[in-house]
Write a protein that holds these residues in place. Sequence first.
Motif, PDB file in Angstrom:
ATOM      1  N   CYS A 176       1.737  22.713  80.743  1.00 52.80           N
ATOM      2  CA  CYS A 176       1.440  24.158  80.799  1.00 52.80           C
ATOM      3  C   CYS A 176      -0.022  24.385  80.430  1.00 52.80           C
ATOM      4  O   CYS A 176      -0.525  23.765  79.483  1.00 52.80           O
ATOM      5  CB  CYS A 176       2.284  24.900  79.764  1.00 52.80           C
ATOM      6  SG  CYS A 176       3.845  25.397  80.397  1.00 52.80           S
TER       7      CYS A 176
ATOM      8  N   THR B 184       9.298  30.970  87.166  1.00 54.27           N
ATOM      9  CA  THR B 184       8.246  30.457  88.045  1.00 54.27           C
ATOM     10  C   THR B 184       8.327  31.038  89.431  1.00 54.27           C
ATOM     11  O   THR B 184       7.443  30.826  90.236  1.00 54.27           O
ATOM     12  CB  THR B 184       8.398  28.941  88.214  1.00 54.27           C
ATOM     13  OG1 THR B 184       9.639  28.704  88.872  1.00 54.27           O
ATOM     14  CG2 THR B 184       8.351  28.248  86.883  1.00 54.27           C
TER      15      THR B 184
ATOM     16  N   ASN C 154      15.337  27.380  90.378  1.00 56.37           N
ATOM     17  CA  ASN C 154      15.565  26.741  89.082  1.00 56.37           C
ATOM     18  C   ASN C 154      14.748  25.479  88.872  1.00 56.37           C
ATOM     19  O   ASN C 154      14.959  24.756  87.905  1.00 56.37           O
ATOM     20  CB  ASN C 154      17.059  26.427  88.921  1.00 56.37           C
ATOM     21  CG  ASN C 154      17.841  27.724  88.830  1.00 56.37           C
ATOM     22  OD1 ASN C 154      17.354  28.688  88.233  1.00 56.37           O
ATOM     23  ND2 ASN C 154      19.008  27.773  89.453  1.00 56.37           N
TER      24      ASN C 154
ATOM     25  N   HIS D 230       2.281  24.210  85.206  1.00 51.08           N
ATOM     26  CA  HIS D 230       2.323  25.675  85.295  1.00 51.08           C
ATOM     27  C   HIS D 230       1.025  26.218  84.702  1.00 51.08           C
ATOM     28  O   HIS D 230       0.715  25.973  83.530  1.00 51.08           O
ATOM     29  CB  HIS D 230       3.531  26.209  84.520  1.00 51.08           C
ATOM     30  CG  HIS D 230       3.853  27.620  84.886  1.00 51.08           C
ATOM     31  ND1 HIS D 230       5.130  28.061  85.166  1.00 51.08           N
ATOM     32  CD2 HIS D 230       3.054  28.698  85.070  1.00 51.08           C
ATOM     33  CE1 HIS D 230       5.098  29.338  85.484  1.00 51.08           C
ATOM     34  NE2 HIS D 230       3.849  29.748  85.430  1.00 51.08           N
TER      35      HIS D 230
ATOM     36  N   ASP E 237      11.844  23.287  87.643  1.00 47.69           N
ATOM     37  CA  ASP E 237      10.688  23.366  86.741  1.00 47.69           C
ATOM     38  C   ASP E 237       9.505  22.683  87.414  1.00 47.69           C
ATOM     39  O   ASP E 237       9.637  21.553  87.889  1.00 47.69           O
ATOM     40  CB  ASP E 237      10.993  22.651  85.421  1.00 47.69           C
ATOM     41  CG  ASP E 237      12.010  23.425  84.595  1.00 47.69           C
ATOM     42  OD1 ASP E 237      12.117  24.646  84.813  1.00 47.69           O
ATOM     43  OD2 ASP E 237      12.685  22.796  83.764  1.00 47.69           O
TER      44      ASP E 237
ATOM     45  N   PRO F 221       6.362  28.880  79.742  1.00 48.40           N
ATOM     46  CA  PRO F 221       7.233  28.419  80.827  1.00 48.40           C
ATOM     47  C   PRO F 221       7.647  26.962  80.633  1.00 48.40           C
ATOM     48  O   PRO F 221       6.986  26.221  79.904  1.00 48.40           O
ATOM     49  CB  PRO F 221       6.352  28.546  82.073  1.00 48.40           C
ATOM     50  CG  PRO F 221       5.074  29.160  81.644  1.00 48.40           C
ATOM     51  CD  PRO F 221       4.964  29.036  80.166  1.00 48.40           C
ATOM     52  N   LYS F 222       8.731  26.595  81.308  1.00 47.08           N
ATOM     53  CA  LYS F 222       9.159  25.192  81.273  1.00 47.08           C
ATOM     54  C   LYS F 222       8.407  24.449  82.374  1.00 47.08           C
ATOM     55  O   LYS F 222       8.488  24.827  83.540  1.00 47.08           O
ATOM     56  CB  LYS F 222      10.655  25.106  81.551  1.00 47.08           C
ATOM     57  CG  LYS F 222      11.514  25.515  80.386  1.00 47.08           C
ATOM     58  CD  LYS F 222      12.951  25.155  80.697  1.00 47.08           C
ATOM     59  CE  LYS F 222      13.886  25.886  79.757  1.00 47.08           C
ATOM     60  NZ  LYS F 222      15.122  26.275  80.405  1.00 47.08           N
ATOM     61  N   ALA F 223       7.700  23.427  81.984  1.00 49.14           N
ATOM     62  CA  ALA F 223       6.983  22.588  82.954  1.00 49.14           C
ATOM     63  C   ALA F 223       6.511  21.359  82.187  1.00 49.14           C
ATOM     64  O   ALA F 223       6.387  21.404  80.955  1.00 49.14           O
ATOM     65  CB  ALA F 223       5.776  23.337  83.524  1.00 49.14           C
TER      66      ALA F 223
END
Length: 374
Positions: free
Chosen positions: A143, A16, A20, A26, A22, A138-140
């Motif tokens: 998304c 992102t 780090n 995203h 999240d 992505p990690k969120a």
Amino acid sequence: MIPHYIGDSTPDPGSTGLDNMDPWAHIIGGGLSGLSLASSLAKLGNLPGQVVVSEPNLDALVSKTFSFWFTAAEENFLKPEFSSDTWTLSTNDLQVTQQGSCFRYGTRTGRNVLEAALRAIDLHPQIRIVKEAVHAQPKASHCFDSRPCNIDSFELTQSFFGTEVLFDQPHGISQIGLMNEIQRITNGIRFIYTLPMGPHRLLVEHTDFVTTPSDFSILKDLNERYLQQHFDASRFRITRMETANIPMGFTHQSINWGTPLGARGGMTRDATGYGYRTIRYACDVIAKDLVKYNSIKPYRRFKMTDWADQLFLNLIKQRPDVIPNTLLQIANKMSPDRFAAFMMMRSPIDLIHMFRAAPVKPFTCALLGRYQWI
Ligand SMILES: Cc1cc2nc3c(=O)[nH]c(=O)nc-3n(C[C@H](O)[C@H](O)[C@H](O)COP(=O)(O)OP(=O)(O)OC[C@H]3O[C@@H](n4cnc5c(N)ncnc54)[C@H](O)[C@@H]3O)c2cc1C
């Protein structure tokens, strides 16, 4: 305004650019839908978390123009920069001119969409645009995926080449040439779209609805020939060009990294490629739901619209020869406001008005799958 980014491209897939942490949301892709969602979120004050928009090339939006029909009540939200109440459709033999009472046909430039979005995002401390292409989900918590789908998945393609020219004196055109000189070509139909953008600017587009994407160089040459035939070449210069292959239906679903948005999320109309109005409103609803409920319902089209659009796509594939007269007949019989409402597919009732205006034979035969009877 030169597009700017907060954050840098990074080699880590799915990164992102925010160390780090999240993000809460995203958004993959900062084109029309990604920026529409981000700017709608920006209007909602304090958000439950950080929002990241990943976009490798913000500038791409500048080479686009978005046109749509709108009512006075929608003007403030859809923000047309130019508009006209009159539009024409024609074949070699017939012309229909429509003048809207409630609806106007408006245009907003991609540059204006981009600048307004950047202003809104700049003012919001929780929303960032990162210059990066995302390569994995992505990690969120939420998304949104607006990457354009692969052209191999298009059922039909709307291919067009637009040439924008600037005149030294007013060009004198006030009507929108919506679909002029509609004709059958080998693998679909072709028409000319002419869009006045103020008294000195004109966009000319040759557009194809085709089973395989068209050669842009042919469409470009046709624009130049059209301009030479209609105007004195010493009176104008070319200022911008735009090309596109827009999906008209999909043969198979793409794999989405989260909730699909924009054209990927079915927000462009299969039968016409129009998407601006739907994208703006759908993204606004998604933003509000996200903040209010921390969840959203993915955008869904009316089933009837899909069904009717599929009928039209089948007709283009099987009998492109009947399309020019069918379109002219529909435009001739429908009132201008109903035609505009149908093109924006505001409710299933618009579809009923279209079927009442349409010639019975082509659509009945298409329904029965008996194209040879038309
Ligand atoms: C030239 C053109 C003119 C159009 N004109 C009209 C019109 O007049 N009226 C109308 O209603 N509709 C119009 N449309 C149809 C529709 O409104 C647009 O296609 C609209 O841009 C769709 O929005 P979107 O967000 O789905 O896609 P886009 O606006 O294309 O945005 C997708 C974004 O994703 C980014 N991206 C791709 N891969 C990645 C990745 N891996 N990671 C991060 N980002 C990525 C791309 O760079 C792009 O900016 C037009 C389309 C085009 C192409």
